[in-house]
Design a protein around this motif. Structure first.
Motif, PDB file in Angstrom:
ATOM      1  N   LEU A   5       0.840  -1.196   0.000  1.00 54.85           N
ATOM      2  CA  LEU A   5       0.000   0.000   0.000  1.00 54.85           C
ATOM      3  C   LEU A   5       0.877   1.248   0.000  1.00 54.85           C
ATOM      4  N   TYR A   6       0.440   2.257  -0.688  1.00 55.68           N
ATOM      5  CA  TYR A   6       1.175   3.530  -0.673  1.00 55.68           C
ATOM      6  C   TYR A   6       0.184   4.679  -0.700  1.00 55.68           C
ATOM      7  N   LYS A   7       0.637   5.828  -0.249  1.00 59.19           N
ATOM      8  CA  LYS A   7      -0.216   7.002  -0.211  1.00 59.19           C
ATOM      9  C   LYS A   7       0.100   7.866  -1.423  1.00 59.19           C
ATOM     10  N   GLY A   8      -0.929   8.330  -2.080  1.00 61.24           N
ATOM     11  CA  GLY A   8      -0.666   9.175  -3.237  1.00 61.24           C
ATOM     12  C   GLY A   8      -1.889   9.974  -3.621  1.00 61.24           C
ATOM     13  N   LYS A   9      -1.722  10.765  -4.701  1.00 56.30           N
ATOM     14  CA  LYS A   9      -2.830  11.566  -5.229  1.00 56.30           C
ATOM     15  C   LYS A   9      -2.999  11.198  -6.693  1.00 56.30           C
ATOM     16  N   ASP A  10      -4.222  11.247  -7.149  1.00 50.04           N
ATOM     17  CA  ASP A  10      -4.480  10.973  -8.556  1.00 50.04           C
ATOM     18  C   ASP A  10      -4.542  12.320  -9.281  1.00 50.04           C
ATOM     19  N   PRO A  11      -3.532  12.628 -10.101  1.00 51.58           N
ATOM     20  CA  PRO A  11      -3.479  13.940 -10.753  1.00 51.58           C
ATOM     21  C   PRO A  11      -4.623  14.156 -11.748  1.00 51.58           C
ATOM     22  N   ARG A  12      -5.329  13.065 -12.112  1.00 56.07           N
ATOM     23  CA  ARG A  12      -6.452  13.218 -13.058  1.00 56.07           C
ATOM     24  C   ARG A  12      -7.691  13.778 -12.368  1.00 56.07           C
ATOM     25  N   GLU A  13      -7.694  13.738 -11.026  1.00 54.88           N
ATOM     26  CA  GLU A  13      -8.857  14.275 -10.304  1.00 54.88           C
ATOM     27  C   GLU A  13      -8.803  15.796 -10.330  1.00 54.88           C
ATOM     28  N   LYS A  14      -9.962  16.403 -10.328  1.00 53.77           N
ATOM     29  CA  LYS A  14     -10.029  17.860 -10.361  1.00 53.77           C
ATOM     30  C   LYS A  14      -9.381  18.461  -9.102  1.00 53.77           C
ATOM     31  N   HIS A  15      -9.717  17.867  -7.956  1.00 52.63           N
ATOM     32  CA  HIS A  15      -9.121  18.315  -6.691  1.00 52.63           C
ATOM     33  C   HIS A  15      -8.468  17.100  -6.041  1.00 52.63           C
ATOM     34  N   PRO A  16      -7.236  16.797  -6.457  1.00 48.17           N
ATOM     35  CA  PRO A  16      -6.598  15.565  -5.946  1.00 48.17           C
ATOM     36  C   PRO A  16      -6.489  15.538  -4.417  1.00 48.17           C
ATOM     37  N   VAL A  17      -6.867  14.409  -3.880  1.00 49.52           N
ATOM     38  CA  VAL A  17      -6.816  14.203  -2.428  1.00 49.52           C
ATOM     39  C   VAL A  17      -5.850  13.046  -2.167  1.00 49.52           C
ATOM     40  N   THR A  18      -5.102  13.135  -1.098  1.00 53.71           N
ATOM     41  CA  THR A  18      -4.180  12.053  -0.744  1.00 53.71           C
ATOM     42  C   THR A  18      -4.986  10.868  -0.212  1.00 53.71           C
ATOM     43  N   ARG A  19      -4.727   9.694  -0.769  1.00 50.54           N
ATOM     44  CA  ARG A  19      -5.401   8.484  -0.264  1.00 50.54           C
ATOM     45  C   ARG A  19      -4.488   7.278  -0.472  1.00 50.54           C
ATOM     46  N   TRP A  20      -4.923   6.134   0.095  1.00 44.65           N
ATOM     47  CA  TRP A  20      -4.131   4.912  -0.028  1.00 44.65           C
ATOM     48  C   TRP A  20      -4.449   4.207  -1.335  1.00 44.65           C
ATOM     49  N   TYR A  21      -3.396   3.715  -1.965  1.00 49.25           N
ATOM     50  CA  TYR A  21      -3.539   2.921  -3.193  1.00 49.25           C
ATOM     51  C   TYR A  21      -2.779   1.610  -2.988  1.00 49.25           C
ATOM     52  N   SER A  22      -3.075   0.647  -3.853  1.00 43.95           N
ATOM     53  CA  SER A  22      -2.372  -0.637  -3.790  1.00 43.95           C
ATOM     54  C   SER A  22      -1.479  -0.793  -5.015  1.00 43.95           C
ATOM     55  N   LYS A  23      -0.280  -1.294  -4.791  1.00 43.43           N
ATOM     56  CA  LYS A  23       0.618  -1.617  -5.918  1.00 43.43           C
ATOM     57  C   LYS A  23       0.339  -3.033  -6.414  1.00 43.43           C
ATOM     58  N   GLY A  24      -0.607  -3.734  -5.742  1.00 49.10           N
ATOM     59  CA  GLY A  24      -0.906  -5.123  -6.087  1.00 49.10           C
ATOM     60  C   GLY A  24      -0.162  -6.067  -5.149  1.00 49.10           C
ATOM     61  N   VAL A  25      -0.357  -7.348  -5.371  1.00 49.84           N
ATOM     62  CA  VAL A  25       0.255  -8.363  -4.507  1.00 49.84           C
ATOM     63  C   VAL A  25       1.746  -8.471  -4.830  1.00 49.84           C
ATOM     64  N   LYS A  26       2.567  -8.256  -3.816  1.00 46.58           N
ATOM     65  CA  LYS A  26       4.023  -8.257  -3.996  1.00 46.58           C
ATOM     66  C   LYS A  26       4.712  -9.283  -3.095  1.00 46.58           C
ATOM     67  N   GLN A  27       4.035  -9.633  -2.002  1.00 46.71           N
ATOM     68  CA  GLN A  27       4.633 -10.524  -1.006  1.00 46.71           C
ATOM     69  C   GLN A  27       3.819 -11.813  -0.958  1.00 46.71           C
ATOM     70  N   ARG A  28       4.501 -12.950  -0.992  1.00 45.06           N
ATOM     71  CA  ARG A  28       3.759 -14.218  -0.977  1.00 45.06           C
ATOM     72  C   ARG A  28       3.262 -14.515   0.441  1.00 45.06           C
ATOM     73  N   ILE A  29       1.969 -14.868   0.494  1.00 43.67           N
ATOM     74  CA  ILE A  29       1.293 -15.160   1.762  1.00 43.67           C
ATOM     75  C   ILE A  29       0.974 -16.654   1.792  1.00 43.67           C
ATOM     76  N   HIS A  30       1.133 -17.265   2.940  1.00 40.31           N
ATOM     77  CA  HIS A  30       0.875 -18.699   3.082  1.00 40.31           C
ATOM     78  C   HIS A  30      -0.307 -18.918   4.032  1.00 40.31           C
ATOM     79  N   VAL A  31      -0.832 -20.134   3.992  1.00 41.98           N
ATOM     80  CA  VAL A  31      -2.053 -20.409   4.763  1.00 41.98           C
ATOM     81  C   VAL A  31      -1.706 -21.045   6.119  1.00 41.98           C
ATOM     82  N   VAL A  32      -2.277 -20.495   7.169  1.00 42.22           N
ATOM     83  CA  VAL A  32      -2.041 -21.028   8.523  1.00 42.22           C
ATOM     84  C   VAL A  32      -3.319 -21.699   9.008  1.00 42.22           C
TER      85      VAL A  32
END
Ligand code: FES
Length: 151
Positions: free
Chosen positions: A89-116
């Motif tokens: 997760l990272y914090k950023g602004k979407d420059p395409r928005e008229k009034h960009p607001v800082t919010r959390w975005y996902s870069k997608g799955v990067k770390q492998r998770i296992h089942v417990v």
């Protein structure tokens, strides 16, 4: 479940529940893969032990809830990785928005998770078998291990 059935099901015994709760974070090597078992707020998680970004030791990372998701913060460069999905997760602004607001975005799955799973006070981990490359795989391979050793 009998021990031989657990092995057949790909379940690795990783410890007694009480012992893992006390430890909060436990490092295990299963089938040559280094993983971290975390107990946090009543839930067990298992993740690849080295951060996908540059091999940071997640074992030493703080845990915080971010945008409603429990995340481990890599101590090396502070990347935030969700414990349930392995998303960064990272914090950023979407420059395409008229009034960009800082919010959390996902870069997608990067770390492998296992089942417990738990059974009769015993805890088991089943390694993820997702065939798609996940970036944290790099630090589980030979090249990544050499790179980490040099760092
Ligand atoms: Fe984890 Fe860079 S190594 S954030």
């Amino acid at each position: 479940m009998e021990a031989k059935d657990q092995t057949a099901a790909g379940l690795h015994f990783v410890g007694k529940k009480e012992e893992l709760i006390r430890a909060k974070r436990s490092f295990r090597t299963l089938e040559d893969r280094d993983i971290l078992i975390i107990y946090h707020e009543g839930v067990f998680h298992a993740v690849d032990s080295y951060c996908y970004h540059a091999g940071g030791m997640l074992q030493n990372g703080d845990i915080e809830e971010i945008n409603g998701k429990m995340c481990i913060i890599c101590p090396k460069h502070k990347y935030k990785i969700t414990l349930a999905e392995g998303e960064c997760l990272y914090k950023g602004k979407d420059p395409r928005e008229k009034h960009p607001v800082t919010r959390w975005y996902s870069k997608g799955v990067k770390q492998r998770i296992h089942v417990v799973t738990e059974s009769d006070g015993n805890v088991f981990v089943k390694l993820s078998v997702s065939p798609a490359w996940i970036e944290s795989d790099y630090y589980q391979g030979e090249k990544g291990k050499e790179e980490r050793a040099k760092a």
